[in-house]
Design a protein around this motif. Structure first.
Motif, mmCIF file in Angstrom:
data_model
loop_
_atom_site.group_PDB
_atom_site.id
_atom_site.type_symbol
_atom_site.label_atom_id
_atom_site.label_comp_id
_atom_site.label_asym_id
_atom_site.label_seq_id
_atom_site.Cartn_x
_atom_site.Cartn_y
_atom_site.Cartn_z
ATOM 1 N N LYS A 4 47.211 8.459 -33.974
ATOM 2 C CA LYS A 4 45.790 8.766 -34.119
ATOM 3 C C LYS A 4 45.069 8.573 -32.795
ATOM 4 N N LYS A 5 44.139 9.467 -32.529
ATOM 5 C CA LYS A 5 43.276 9.327 -31.361
ATOM 6 C C LYS A 5 42.040 8.552 -31.836
ATOM 7 N N ILE A 6 41.974 7.272 -31.398
ATOM 8 C CA ILE A 6 40.924 6.366 -31.872
ATOM 9 C C ILE A 6 39.944 6.078 -30.738
ATOM 10 N N ILE A 7 38.665 6.221 -31.054
ATOM 11 C CA ILE A 7 37.603 5.890 -30.108
ATOM 12 C C ILE A 7 36.849 4.686 -30.646
ATOM 13 N N TYR A 8 36.683 3.693 -29.786
ATOM 14 C CA TYR A 8 35.891 2.504 -30.107
ATOM 15 C C TYR A 8 34.550 2.602 -29.406
ATOM 16 N N ASP A 9 33.481 2.472 -30.182
ATOM 17 C CA ASP A 9 32.118 2.475 -29.646
ATOM 18 C C ASP A 9 31.564 1.066 -29.845
ATOM 19 N N ILE A 10 31.788 0.214 -28.848
ATOM 20 C CA ILE A 10 31.364 -1.185 -28.945
ATOM 21 C C ILE A 10 29.947 -1.289 -28.390
ATOM 22 N N GLY A 11 29.029 -1.616 -29.258
ATOM 23 C CA GLY A 11 27.609 -1.562 -28.922
ATOM 24 C C GLY A 11 27.095 -0.176 -29.265
ATOM 25 N N ALA A 12 27.320 0.229 -30.515
ATOM 26 C CA ALA A 12 27.020 1.603 -30.951
ATOM 27 C C ALA A 12 25.532 1.905 -31.041
ATOM 28 N N ASN A 13 24.705 0.869 -31.020
ATOM 29 C CA ASN A 13 23.254 1.032 -31.095
ATOM 30 C C ASN A 13 22.888 1.789 -32.358
ATOM 31 N N TYR A 20 29.426 13.004 -31.035
ATOM 32 C CA TYR A 20 30.330 13.504 -29.990
ATOM 33 C C TYR A 20 31.720 12.892 -30.140
ATOM 34 N N TYR A 21 31.774 11.579 -30.368
ATOM 35 C CA TYR A 21 33.061 10.897 -30.514
ATOM 36 C C TYR A 21 33.856 11.431 -31.699
ATOM 37 N N LEU A 22 33.176 11.777 -32.780
ATOM 38 C CA LEU A 22 33.852 12.322 -33.961
ATOM 39 C C LEU A 22 34.543 13.645 -33.643
ATOM 40 N N LYS A 23 33.950 14.417 -32.750
ATOM 41 C CA LYS A 23 34.532 15.707 -32.361
ATOM 42 C C LYS A 23 35.760 15.527 -31.476
ATOM 43 N N LYS A 24 35.884 14.393 -30.826
ATOM 44 C CA LYS A 24 36.947 14.165 -29.849
ATOM 45 C C LYS A 24 38.056 13.248 -30.348
ATOM 46 N N SER A 25 38.014 12.835 -31.618
ATOM 47 C CA SER A 25 38.984 11.845 -32.095
ATOM 48 C C SER A 25 39.340 12.065 -33.557
ATOM 49 N N ASP A 26 40.332 11.320 -33.991
ATOM 50 C CA ASP A 26 40.690 11.283 -35.413
ATOM 51 C C ASP A 26 39.915 10.195 -36.148
ATOM 52 N N LEU A 27 39.529 9.163 -35.402
ATOM 53 C CA LEU A 27 38.854 8.013 -35.994
ATOM 54 C C LEU A 27 37.927 7.382 -34.975
ATOM 55 N N VAL A 28 36.713 7.060 -35.415
ATOM 56 C CA VAL A 28 35.754 6.346 -34.578
ATOM 57 C C VAL A 28 35.487 4.991 -35.228
ATOM 58 N N PRO A 113 43.221 1.966 -28.699
ATOM 59 C CA PRO A 113 42.188 2.945 -28.375
ATOM 60 C C PRO A 113 42.678 4.033 -27.422
ATOM 61 N N PHE A 114 42.244 5.252 -27.697
ATOM 62 C CA PHE A 114 42.374 6.347 -26.748
ATOM 63 C C PHE A 114 41.240 6.211 -25.722
ATOM 64 N N TYR A 115 40.060 5.924 -26.240
ATOM 65 C CA TYR A 115 38.858 5.734 -25.410
ATOM 66 C C TYR A 115 38.098 4.550 -25.976
ATOM 67 N N ILE A 116 37.545 3.753 -25.080
ATOM 68 C CA ILE A 116 36.722 2.628 -25.519
ATOM 69 C C ILE A 116 35.462 2.587 -24.673
ATOM 70 N N LYS A 117 34.329 2.555 -25.354
ATOM 71 C CA LYS A 117 33.044 2.412 -24.678
ATOM 72 C C LYS A 117 32.521 1.017 -24.992
ATOM 73 N N ILE A 118 32.231 0.268 -23.938
ATOM 74 C CA ILE A 118 31.701 -1.080 -24.110
ATOM 75 C C ILE A 118 30.300 -1.095 -23.516
ATOM 76 N N ASP A 119 29.314 -1.307 -24.365
ATOM 77 C CA ASP A 119 27.927 -1.376 -23.907
ATOM 78 C C ASP A 119 27.212 -2.456 -24.702
ATOM 79 N N VAL A 120 27.499 -3.702 -24.325
ATOM 80 C CA VAL A 120 26.847 -4.853 -24.939
ATOM 81 C C VAL A 120 26.238 -5.677 -23.810
#
Length: 145
Positions: A4-13, A20-28, A113-120
């Motif tokens: 699975k292509k998993i994207i983590y949005d840490i600090g999703a606000n 956008y992440y849903l379009k680029k992954s199997d799971l957010v 994670p395939f991609y991880i965004k950290i914004d905390v």
């Protein structure tokens, strides 16, 4: 481990990046500490949560192993500035106690994670360091410096 292509949005606000992440992954995996912002995400993406392409975790992401609740500081005038580490200008914040989850345990639960965004606010480097120490190295990383 998994395909699975998993994207983590840490600090999703409020979830603005999730579409956008849903379009680029199997799971957010959207992780947000502020309960009011989690409610906004859950309302905006009810269908995606139902079809299991989006999981919302309402917790403070930490690097310690022994905490299950931590103080979290919600900025009275700008929710974007809310944070886990105790702020210096404490008089601008309301303190609340929120559930806390270790970043490594979160990744073990959902997958690498395939991609991880950290914004905390004021804690990105701690999370990033913990991931790298545990040899969790996503293809793509975004974090504040």
């Amino acid at each position: 481990m998994n395909n699975k292509k998993i994207i983590y949005d840490i600090g999703a606000n409020n979830g603005d990046d999730i579409e956008y992440y849903l379009k680029k992954s199997d799971l957010v995996i959207a992780i947000e500490a502020n309960p009011k912002l989690c409610e906004i995400i859950q309302d905006r993406y009810e269908k995606e949560i139902e079809n299991k392409s989006l999981i919302v975790e309402n917790c403070v992401v930490i690097v310690e192993d022994n905490e299950t609740q931590v103080p979290f500081y919600i900025n009275r005038s700008n929710h974007v500035l809310s944070q886990y580490p105790k702020p210096l200008n404490i008089d601008e914040f309301d303190e609340t106690s929120l559930p806390a989850k270790n970043i490594i345990n979160i990744v073990k639960k959902y997958g690498n994670p395939f991609y991880i965004k950290i914004d905390v606010e004021h804690y990105d480097q701690n999370i990033l360091k913990k991931l790298l120490e545990n040899k969790i190295i996503p293809t793509y990383i975004s974090a504040e410096a």
